[in-house]
Write an enzyme that holds these catalytic residues in place. Structure first.
Site, PDB file in Angstrom:
ATOM      1  CB  SER A  10      39.349  33.301  39.703  1.00  0.00           C
ATOM      2  OG  SER A  10      38.380  33.389  39.037  1.00  0.00           O
TER       3      SER A  10
ATOM      4  CE  LYS B  84      40.107  38.772  40.559  1.00  0.00           C
ATOM      5  NZ  LYS B  84      39.739  37.414  41.028  1.00  0.00           N
TER       6      LYS B  84
ATOM      7  CB  SER C 268      37.760  36.196  37.523  1.00  0.00           C
ATOM      8  OG  SER C 268      38.166  36.060  38.876  1.00  0.00           O
TER       9      SER C 268
END
Ligand code: GLN
Length: 488
Positions: free
Chosen positions: A179, A80, A155
């Site tokens: 997330s 990420k 997210s």
């Protein structure tokens, strides 16, 4: 696509060991796949091809020398883009960090490097991990590979999509309020948030420091368990990391769960469940009965307050964490300021997107003198009640189950005008962050439109092995986990 990319990490590791494929071929195949579909899906902010191929070459050298490979060596992984990797652009999908190049590795990056896991790129996310749909990236949206008109969840949308669409076999995400688990559920894969403090957050761009935790995405529970083993452990660079031994989290996967007390969270069974999600949940309960588990009903009376509590604490903490982005220390600085104050304000006004600004304002308000007692302090007190609810629940049950989200992936744009509706998608996941307990989302079927549905399983702090065991048994009782999106 090269068929090897559809295999699990366990199968890819075996193929490498048996010399059916080399690590450079495997990682090369991942880059071919990325070149084919990344543009359609918006998965990556940047690729780290040189570093990944270099790691893959090291794996091949080890194989050639007949040496044993570390766990997950040679298996392509996406990071990420809020985790630092030396020499990579680390942007948190924000304009304010658009050109920021990491001078150091996050501890998870170090651990992946030590195990020779090739990192193929930095996955797109909601700006500073604020969001549930990945529509808040300052660069481009991420699309759900099961239906390109729908969101992948956020997210960590890019991390989930990379794995679901076989651009990488594994990925890492961060989970502050859901997330990892939410996008895993929307994309039909496994996503896991460990106990608070289990994985070092050194080098993770902070959102809300009392809630943030890094965790794995994979296509099977076994792969997620192995990735968790690789990234776990104490780190003196993160004062919140637990100085406790960690386990081989894949070791207990096949333990019998006969007699295990599985608590069904009452509050997540009733209100607002989409009909197909409710049906899937009922089937999951039946599956656990067939596996010999004892089903008990559990009430978490304060869980309904979790969203309110979270949006005060998270905004308060993030407004404070984001103070460091001031045009002096990192990233973007406005080119047209005549004095220091103007430089600060213009930099932040130009660098941050609308959702980030909204949260800075909410958080600053909650922390301001005169309101502190009414909001921040009250929220802390409510948080204690949520923690207590879980403590009571785990006296009656070994693990808890419920939906990861009351609905499946929604249409792009359908919630962007209504932040409150967006915040409500996290109703089932936030509790685990407030209580610091581990949680996992595993596939539990599809709705009438063919969209994946996720089952969330929760366990007490540090009971990751029990959690993985309960999740693996459920996974293998069905074949949902073998299904891949056909459109991409
Ligand atoms: N969707 C939640 C939020 O917008 C959770 C985010 C996260 O876990 N990083 O804050």
């Amino acid at each position: 696509m090269n068929e090897i990319l559809k295999k699990t990490a366990a199968e890819q590791s075996a193929a490498l060991k048996n010399k059916e494929i080399s690590a450079t071929e495997l990682t090369g195949a991942a880059f071919e796949r990325i070149a084919q579909i990344d543009e359609k899906l918006g998965t990556f902010n940047s690729l780290t091809q040189d570093a990944a191929m270099e790691t893959a070459r090291k794996v091949d050298e080890k194989i050639a020398r007949g040496e044993d490979l570390p766990l997950l060596a040679g298996v392509p992984l996406a990071l990420k883009d809020n985790m630092n990797m030396t020499g990579s652009r680390t942007t948190a999908s924000s304009k304010i960090l658009e050109n920021f190049v990491s001078p150091f590795n996050a501890t998870v990056t170090e651990k992946l490097n030590a195990n020779l896991v090739p990192i193929v790129g930095k996955a797109n996310l909601d700006e500073f991990a604020m969001g549930s749909s990945n529509e808040n990236s300052a660069f481009r949206k991420v699309y759900n590979p099961w239906d390109l008109n729908r969101v992948p969840g956020g997210s960590s949308g890019g991390s989930a999509v990379a794995v679901a669409s076989c651009q990488s076999t594994l990925s890492l995400g961060s989970d502050t309020g859901g997330s990892i688990r939410l996008p895993a559920s929307f994309c039909g894969i496994v996503g896991m948030k460990p106990t608070y403090g289990r994985v070092s957050r050194y080098g993770l761009i902070a959102l809300a420091s009392s809630l943030d935790q890094i965790g794995p995405f994979a296509r099977t529970v076994e792969d997620a368990a192995n990735l968790l083993t690789v990234i776990s452990g104490h780190d003196e660079k993160d004062s919140t990391s637990l100085n406790l031994p960690f386990e081989n989290y894949a070791a207990a996967l096949n333990n019998d769960i006969k007699g295990m007390k599985v608590g069904v969270i009452k509050e997540l069974m009733t209100e607002g469940l989409a009909p197909d999600v409710e049906k899937a949940m009922q089937r999951a309960i039946e599956d656990y009965k067939k596996l010999g588990a004892q089903i008990v009903e559990i009430s978490l009376p304060n869980i309904k307050h979790s969203i309110g509590v979270y949006y005060i604490l998270m905004t308060a903490e993030s407004s404070s964490n984001l103070a460091r982005f001031d045009g002096v220390k990192y990233g973007y600085r406005t080119p047209n300021a005549t004095n220091l104050m103007e430089m600060y304000t213009k930099t932040r006004a130009q660098g941050f997107g609308p959702e980030v600004k909204r949260r800075i304002m909410l958080g600053t308000y909650a922390l301001s003198s005169g309101y502190y007692d009414a909001y921040y302090k009250k929220a802390q007190q409510m948080r204690a009640l949520v923690v207590q609810d879980f403590a009571e629940a785990f006296k009656k049950a070994d693990v808890l189950i419920g939906v990861t989200c009351p609905n499946t992936a929604f249409e792009m744009g359908s919630k962007t005008a209504d932040p409150l509706a967006m915040y409500l998608t996290d109703i089932a996941t936030i509790g685990a962050n407030l209580a610091g307990i581990p949680g996992i989302s595993v596939p539990m079927g599809f709705d009438a439109d063919g969209m994946p549905i996720g089952l969330q399983i929760l366990a007490p702090q540090l009971q990751e092995s029990r959690l993985m065991n309960a999740a693996h048994k459920f996974e293998r009782a069905n074949d949902y986990y073998t299904k891949r999106p056909q459109n991409v």
